[in-house]
Design a protein around this motif. Structure first.
Motif, PDB file in Angstrom:
ATOM      1  N   ASP A  37       0.714  -1.259  -0.008  1.00 18.15           N
ATOM      2  CA  ASP A  37      -0.031   0.080   0.090  1.00 18.15           C
ATOM      3  C   ASP A  37       0.801   1.248  -0.041  1.00 18.15           C
ATOM      4  O   ASP A  37       0.244   2.273   0.123  1.00 18.15           O
ATOM      5  CB  ASP A  37      -0.978  -0.084   1.277  1.00 18.15           C
ATOM      6  CG  ASP A  37      -0.293   0.135   2.485  1.00 18.15           C
ATOM      7  OD1 ASP A  37       1.044  -0.102   2.450  1.00 18.15           O
ATOM      8  OD2 ASP A  37      -0.778   0.070   3.555  1.00 18.15           O
ATOM      9  N   ALA A  38       2.265   1.044  -0.218  1.00 20.14           N
ATOM     10  CA  ALA A  38       2.911   2.396  -0.216  1.00 20.14           C
ATOM     11  C   ALA A  38       3.111   3.185   1.013  1.00 20.14           C
ATOM     12  O   ALA A  38       3.526   4.300   1.109  1.00 20.14           O
ATOM     13  CB  ALA A  38       2.842   3.183  -1.511  1.00 20.14           C
ATOM     14  N   SER A  39       2.561   2.709   2.223  1.00 16.95           N
ATOM     15  CA  SER A  39       2.463   3.395   3.659  1.00 16.95           C
ATOM     16  C   SER A  39       3.936   3.248   3.968  1.00 16.95           C
ATOM     17  O   SER A  39       4.401   4.325   4.932  1.00 16.95           O
ATOM     18  CB  SER A  39       1.736   2.571   4.367  1.00 16.95           C
ATOM     19  OG  SER A  39       2.162   1.316   4.486  1.00 16.95           O
ATOM     20  N   ARG A  40       4.753   2.431   3.756  1.00  8.99           N
ATOM     21  CA  ARG A  40       6.275   2.458   4.435  1.00  8.99           C
ATOM     22  C   ARG A  40       7.074   1.437   3.760  1.00  8.99           C
ATOM     23  O   ARG A  40       6.664   0.952   2.507  1.00  8.99           O
ATOM     24  CB  ARG A  40       5.924   1.623   5.833  1.00  8.99           C
ATOM     25  CG  ARG A  40       5.572   0.339   5.820  1.00  8.99           C
ATOM     26  CD  ARG A  40       4.981   0.014   7.272  1.00  8.99           C
ATOM     27  NE  ARG A  40       3.683   0.708   7.400  1.00  8.99           N
ATOM     28  CZ  ARG A  40       2.851   0.756   8.508  1.00  8.99           C
ATOM     29  NH1 ARG A  40       3.651   0.505   9.766  1.00  8.99           N
ATOM     30  NH2 ARG A  40       1.880   1.144   8.681  1.00  8.99           N
ATOM     31  N   ILE A  41       8.524   1.689   4.077  1.00 11.87           N
ATOM     32  CA  ILE A  41       9.478   0.906   3.379  1.00 11.87           C
ATOM     33  C   ILE A  41      10.130   0.086   4.383  1.00 11.87           C
ATOM     34  O   ILE A  41      10.359   0.772   5.449  1.00 11.87           O
ATOM     35  CB  ILE A  41      10.716   2.090   2.723  1.00 11.87           C
ATOM     36  CG1 ILE A  41       9.824   3.053   1.826  1.00 11.87           C
ATOM     37  CG2 ILE A  41      11.841   1.430   2.134  1.00 11.87           C
ATOM     38  CD1 ILE A  41      10.843   4.005   1.248  1.00 11.87           C
ATOM     39  N   PHE A  42      10.571  -1.267   4.124  1.00  4.85           N
ATOM     40  CA  PHE A  42      11.203  -1.823   4.965  1.00  4.85           C
ATOM     41  C   PHE A  42      12.615  -1.941   4.398  1.00  4.85           C
ATOM     42  O   PHE A  42      12.836  -2.279   3.221  1.00  4.85           O
ATOM     43  CB  PHE A  42      10.614  -3.289   5.207  1.00  4.85           C
ATOM     44  CG  PHE A  42       9.103  -3.141   5.450  1.00  4.85           C
ATOM     45  CD1 PHE A  42       9.020  -3.136   6.958  1.00  4.85           C
ATOM     46  CD2 PHE A  42       8.268  -3.386   4.666  1.00  4.85           C
ATOM     47  CE1 PHE A  42       7.321  -3.359   7.221  1.00  4.85           C
ATOM     48  CE2 PHE A  42       6.771  -3.250   4.992  1.00  4.85           C
ATOM     49  CZ  PHE A  42       6.630  -3.107   6.264  1.00  4.85           C
TER      50      PHE A  42
END
Length: 652
Positions: free
Chosen positions: A316-321
């Protein structure tokens, strides 16, 4: 009966154990770490991140906060991971045991193992067209890397091998290094394949293959007429575009079976592309950051100061790991708010200003992504009269990011101007402030009794007098007795009377520093004054062993036999470590002469008994006194104090 008793005991034991577990509380979260990187893939519906740990032969499941929640061992030489299109199966390349391992994504239970008869591999893995695709090298005398597949729909017991090798529809590419692979949900059935030969960096292989049919079909490949430079870290299919991103930097468009240059991002190493096209790029060694770029941009939306080996987007492009270097391996770190540029806000106010006179505050709002025209900032002024802040008119940011506003501070003292940017869909919020020291007039404040000495236990009235102020007419009076065992204490706080006075009474048993405090108001500065008053010690002397009291001349004497040893007992208000000074004088030919002065320790009851000794001779006149000497008697709690003289006479 024995059976019932045993059952009861067991029930009690189990109940106790259960209670113990409840009392222990939840286990603390453990951050997901790996000893050696072996792939990363994100499961959106389950909000899980799967990590391969090559050093330990494990696959670890972490939550979206980066905490470890599950793991499985026995994946020998795990190198890469991929999820099936439905997200139910996790596939891992196990190059140590030469197999593709299928695991239940929900439980990490092993569902199947597919042996791969490859000299090197399997290495990289992707899922597309209903099959698992993997790269491998050196098989049966073959020196070029190749592509293999696993068809999960084929039952090995049927006699048909689900594993197929030699699937790359590209002959004589000359690259021995195993290829990087990538797929993208926006382009189902397409597989990007690329590598640079480890032994000969002039040999490159870049292709896009359609794997949706019965056999792989070449969509595009580069030849000697087009250089892809070096493919050493990563390749990515670009969502919604016929492009392949190489090493997080160079974009290559494909059409009509060929590649053409389509631009590049700065630096580059490994990368991942979100469904909305945002590029998360792990910078190469030496830059130590993860950068986020809009499609085709050359200036990052934002950067994170981490040294990452690999990155992966949440679907959902809410965060990057990011898998970040840490002692002993790598740690999973969650990078939030990736789509918004970090706003930087400054505020610059004058260090000093005159009350009721205009002053100007300036500043600047900056970000890597430009702000919309007319962007506004909220402004709050905090001062003595508005301790919770007073909203001022909003200020509009100019095209170059600067702003300014003028304000007339009504109150003096520390005045803080706080400027806030609320943020928007493409920018984070920001807050900054600066403080001005605004002038205030001086008032008068006085306190009586400074330097005066009082008897022990005297009730002394201290009066503070406050001059002209604006609104605040409150004064505090504090008493700080000498000695470490007595703290400073507020003894009176109140509004001064119509004459400007406020009084408080101090019980003077010790030297005391009394302070009067005016805390200031909007127009007058704070002020503090101090008055130190002194208290004498409480000293008395008792005489014993005399046989009578009688006057000699005008003085009353204690009469002793010449063989009697007078006992002189001093009583003094006690303080730890205190001593009394014993003064002794004799009368000779019309004058008093000092014989000796000696210090004697007081007991906890404040008493000190001194035996003078029998003179053995009649006709001797003597006198003594006890003295507390500030500083020399072991402390400075009281003012120097003398007892009265005690007169002694020795007779036959």
């Amino acid at each position: 009966m024995r059976s019932t008793s045993a059952a009861t005991a067991l029930a009690v034991l189990l109940s106790s154990a259960a209670l113990s577990v409840v009392a222990a509380g939840p286990a603390s979260a453990v951050t997901a770490t790996v000893g050696s990187y072996g792939g990363m893939v994100v499961d959106g519906p389950r909000k899980r991140v799967y990590l391969g740990d090559d050093a330990r032969g494990q696959i670890i499941a972490a939550d979206y906060s980066g905490n470890r929640v599950d793991s499985v061992s026995g994946i020998n030489g795990v190198f890469d991971l991929a999820l099936s299109d439905d997200g139910d199966t996790l596939y891992a390349t196990a190059r140590g045991s030469h197999e593709i391992v299928a695991l239940d994504a929900a439980t990490l239970d092993v569902k199947a193992r597919y042996p791969v008869a490859a000299g090197i591999g399997p290495i990289h893995v992707e899922y597309a067209g209903g099959k698992v695709w993997f790269s491998y090298g050196e098989y049966g005398g073959q020196t070029e890397s190749d592509l293999g597949s696993v068809d999960p729909a084929v039952d090995p017991a049927s006699g048909t091998d689900p594993v197929q090798l030699g699937q790359l529809p590209l002959e004589n590419h000359g690259v021995s290094s195993t290829a990087y692979l990538d797929t993208d949900p926006s382009q189902p059935g397409l597989l990007a394949v690329g590598a640079t030969d480890f032994y000969d960096s002039t040999k490159d292989m870049l292709a896009v293959v359609d794997v949706s049919g019965d056999a792989p079909r070449l969509v595009a490949a580069h030849d000697d007429s087009y250089s892809v430079q070096y493919i050493g870290q990563d390749i990515d299919l670009v969502p919604g575009a016929s492009q392949v991103l190489v090493d997080g930097m160079d974009r290559h468009a494909f059409a009509d079976g060929r590649f053409t240059a389509a631009g590049s991002y700065p630096f580059g190493s490994t990368a991942d592309i979100a469904p909305n096209g945002l590029v998360a790029q792990a910078a190469p060694i030496g830059h130590y950051e993860v950068a986020v770029y809009a499609p085709g941009a050359t200036t990052p939306i934002r950067t994170y100061p981490v040294n990452a080996a690999d990155v992966a987007w949440a679907p959902d492009a809410s965060r990057i790991f990011a898998l970040v270097s840490s002692p002993g391996g790598y740690t999973l770190k969650v990078l939030t708010d990736p789509a918004r540029s970090v706003s930087a806000l400054t505020v610059d106010a004058p260090s000093t200003a005159t009350r009721a006179k205009p002053l100007t505050v300036t500043g600047k709002l900056t970000a890597t992504v430009p702000f919309a025209a007319g962007t506004q900032l909220s402004v709050t002024r905090t001062d003595i009269e508005s301790p919770n802040g007073k909203a001022l008119p909003a200020v509009t940011v100019k095209a170059d990011g600067t702003y300014s506003f003028t304000n007339t501070p009504p109150a003096g003292g520390k005045v803080k101007y706080t400027v806030k940017y609320a943020g928007d869909a493409t920018h984070t919020s920001a807050t900054a402030s600066d403080t001005v020291e605004v002038s205030r007039a001086a008032t008068s404040l006085s306190l009586n009794n400074n330097g005066k000495v009082y008897g022990y236990g005297a009730d002394v009235r201290f009066t503070a007098h406050l001059g002209k102020t604006y609104k605040n007419r409150t004064v505090e009076i504090w008493a700080d007795p000498y000695g470490k065992d007595k703290p400073k204490k507020l003894i009176k706080k109140g509004t001064v009377n119509s004459n400007g006075n406020l009084s408080a009474v101090v019980d003077m048993k010790r030297n005391t520093a009394v302070t009067a405090v005016f805390k200031g108001d909007a127009r007058y500065k704070p002020k503090t004054v101090k008055s130190t008053a002194y208290a004498r010690a409480k000293v008395s002397v008792a005489v014993s062993k005399h046989y009578k009291k009688a006057k000699i001349g005008t003085k009353t004497y204690y009469w002793f036999r010449k063989s009697t040893d007078p006992l002189l007992t001093t009583t003094m208000n006690y303080y730890q470590g205190r001593q009394q000074r014993f003064d002794l004088q004799v009368y000779y030919q019309g004058s008093w002469y000092a014989l000796d002065s000696e210090y004697f320790q007081l007991g906890p009851d404040g008493k000190s008994a001194v035996s003078l000794g029998a003179p053995g001779e009649a006709g001797i006149k003597a006198r003594m006194r006890s003295v507390y000497v500030k500083g020399s008697s072991g402390d400075n709690v009281n003012a120097t104090t003398y007892s009265s003289w005690k007169y002694l006479y020795f007779s036959n």
